[in-house]
Design a protein around this motif. Structure first.
Motif, short mmCIF file in Angstrom:
data_model
loop_
_atom_site.label_atom_id
_atom_site.label_comp_id
_atom_site.label_asym_id
_atom_site.label_seq_id
_atom_site.Cartn_x
_atom_site.Cartn_y
_atom_site.Cartn_z
N GLY A 115 -7.76 -9.58 -2.04
CA GLY A 115 -7.27 -10.19 -0.82
C GLY A 115 -7.15 -9.20 0.32
N PRO A 116 -6.34 -9.53 1.33
CA PRO A 116 -6.24 -8.68 2.51
C PRO A 116 -5.72 -7.28 2.22
N VAL A 117 -4.88 -7.13 1.20
CA VAL A 117 -4.36 -5.80 0.87
C VAL A 117 -5.52 -4.86 0.49
N CYS A 118 -6.41 -5.32 -0.38
CA CYS A 118 -7.54 -4.49 -0.80
C CYS A 118 -8.54 -4.32 0.34
N ALA A 119 -8.69 -5.33 1.18
CA ALA A 119 -9.60 -5.21 2.33
C ALA A 119 -9.11 -4.11 3.27
N VAL A 120 -7.82 -4.11 3.55
CA VAL A 120 -7.26 -3.08 4.44
C VAL A 120 -7.41 -1.69 3.81
N LYS A 121 -7.09 -1.58 2.52
CA LYS A 121 -7.17 -0.27 1.87
C LYS A 121 -8.61 0.23 1.85
N THR A 122 -9.57 -0.65 1.63
CA THR A 122 -10.98 -0.25 1.60
C THR A 122 -11.44 0.20 2.97
N VAL A 123 -11.03 -0.49 4.02
CA VAL A 123 -11.40 -0.09 5.38
C VAL A 123 -10.78 1.26 5.71
N THR A 150 -17.33 3.05 -1.62
CA THR A 150 -16.46 3.34 -2.75
C THR A 150 -15.17 2.53 -2.54
N ARG A 151 -15.00 1.51 -3.37
CA ARG A 151 -13.81 0.66 -3.24
C ARG A 151 -12.66 1.33 -3.99
N PRO A 152 -11.57 1.64 -3.31
CA PRO A 152 -10.46 2.35 -3.96
C PRO A 152 -9.71 1.45 -4.93
N SER A 153 -8.86 2.04 -5.72
CA SER A 153 -7.98 1.26 -6.59
C SER A 153 -7.04 0.44 -5.71
N CYS A 154 -6.94 -0.85 -6.00
CA CYS A 154 -6.15 -1.76 -5.17
C CYS A 154 -5.12 -2.50 -6.02
N PRO A 155 -3.93 -2.76 -5.45
CA PRO A 155 -3.00 -3.65 -6.14
C PRO A 155 -3.61 -5.05 -6.25
N LEU A 156 -3.44 -5.67 -7.40
CA LEU A 156 -4.01 -7.00 -7.62
C LEU A 156 -2.95 -8.07 -7.49
N PRO A 157 -3.30 -9.24 -6.96
CA PRO A 157 -2.32 -10.33 -6.83
C PRO A 157 -1.69 -10.72 -8.16
N SER A 158 -2.43 -10.56 -9.24
CA SER A 158 -1.92 -10.94 -10.56
C SER A 158 -1.09 -9.85 -11.21
N GLY A 159 -1.00 -8.68 -10.55
CA GLY A 159 -0.27 -7.55 -11.11
C GLY A 159 -1.21 -6.44 -11.52
N GLY A 160 -0.70 -5.21 -11.57
CA GLY A 160 -1.54 -4.08 -11.93
C GLY A 160 -2.44 -3.67 -10.78
N LEU A 175 0.80 -1.22 0.00
CA LEU A 175 0.00 0.00 0.00
C LEU A 175 0.84 1.27 0.00
N GLY A 176 2.10 1.20 0.39
CA GLY A 176 2.94 2.39 0.37
C GLY A 176 2.57 3.38 1.45
N ASP A 177 2.85 4.67 1.19
CA ASP A 177 2.68 5.70 2.22
C ASP A 177 1.38 6.48 2.10
N ASN A 178 0.59 6.25 1.07
CA ASN A 178 -0.65 6.99 0.88
C ASN A 178 -1.76 6.38 1.73
N ARG A 179 -1.62 6.55 3.05
CA ARG A 179 -2.53 5.95 4.01
C ARG A 179 -2.74 6.90 5.18
N PRO A 180 -3.78 6.68 6.00
CA PRO A 180 -3.93 7.50 7.20
C PRO A 180 -2.70 7.38 8.10
#
Length: 324
Positions: free
Chosen positions: A141-149, A113-123, A32-37
């Protein structure tokens, strides 16, 4: 004596290796990098040789899922290798001092609103408006779940913990079952649970059925299931606090093996040492000091079978957690 000592050390080493190897880690921070709360401010530790357990506030996203395939999960109602769902989502906020906590359930049918998420398959995925909350996990997966929350709450998730169907049932069994009290009769063909109103001691399979029950209580919505899950969480906390595991090493191992064997976490908790440090920091937290709530929601204007956050109440709730 020397031989016994060697065997004892070897056994202890094997137990540590086994439990540590059980845990699966996902590098949420790198994905997710640094663009987070912003992170919550933590209490500075002492010297490296005598650092006390951390005492700052901490936020943990807990997901209950059927993401791991296998016969046990399928028999208990889990998924298969073709898909995954996060049927339970709770944000656990532990107050500074770590003697009180608030557990906030997010209905899986919430439109967000589900944000843009990194995908396991790339992109990356596209931003999706009006998406069901639990679609985030299914998509990324969990990466997108965390970003959405984090997008929904504007609260940083310091950690992520996922527990699968079979592991939850094993943990309850290892603890010797769990005692819960229901206020109405439950008859749910989908979860295969038939339970009269009253107090019951449930084994792992029936406790899992209770956590999955939706159509046999209330209006059949996810909100009724959440109420049951919150009751179950507090009952489990009470069970663990009153069980003297230290006096029964064999039982302690069964509980630890069941807990770690069902676990997927972020890389900040994916070792036995890190989990033990977190557990040590929470030793003053009792079930009586845990508050369970549900994110305020309203029926969605576009679909009466879905809900949306009830503002400003939902926003006020998340903001209050960020301040404590």
């Amino acid at each position: 004596m020397a031989g016994a000592l060697v065997l004892g050390v070897a056994a202890a080493g094997w137990v540590y290796w086994r439990l540590n190897d059980n845990i699966r880690g996902v590098d949420i921070d790198s994905a997710l990098g640094d663009n987070r709360p912003a992170r919550a401010v933590t209490t500075p530790s002492g010297t490296a040789s005598a650092a006390p357990p951390p005492t700052g506030a901490v936020n943990i996203l807990v997901l209950g899922s059927d993401s791991r395939s296998g016969d046990e999960n399928r028999q208990l109602g889990g998924g298969d290798s073709s898909g995954a769902r996060s049927d339970t989502a709770m944000v656990v906020h532990v107050d500074a001092g770590r003697t009180g906590a608030t557990v906030v359930s997010i209905p899986r049918d919430t439109l967000v609103t589900r944000p843009s998420c990194p995908l396991p398959s790339g992109g990356s995925s596209e931003v999706a408006h009006g998406a069901m909350f639990n679609s985030a996990y299914a998509l990324g997966g969990p990466v997108c779940a965390v970003k959405t929350v984090e997008s929904l709450t504007n609260v940083r998730m310091d950690h992520f913990v996922e527990v699968d169907f079979a592991g939850f049932a094993k943990l309850v069994d290892a603890l010797g079952g769990v005692t819960v009290t229901t206020t109405e009769d439950i008859e749910d063909e989908d979860s295969h649970l038939s339970l009269a109103a009253g107090t019951h001691h449930l084994d792992g399979t029936r406790a899992l059925a209770l956590a999955r029950t939706r159509h046999g209580i209330g209006d059949g919505s996810d909100l009724g299931r959440i109420a049951l899950q919150q009751t179950l969480v507090k009952a489990l906390l009470e069970q663990m606090s009153t069980t003297d595991l230290a006096a029964d090493p064999a039982r302690l191992y069964r509980v630890a093996d069941a807990a770690t064997g069902s676990l997927t976490t972020d890389t900040g908790l994916d070792s036995l040492t890190e989990l033990m440090e977190l557990g040590q920091s929470l030793k003053g937290l009792s079930a009586a000091n845990v508050t369970t709530v549900t994110m305020p929601v309203l029926p969605a204007p576009s679909d009466p079978n879905r809900v949306v956050p009830d503002e400003p109440e939902a926003g006020d709730l998340w903001e209050s957690l960020g301040q404590v």
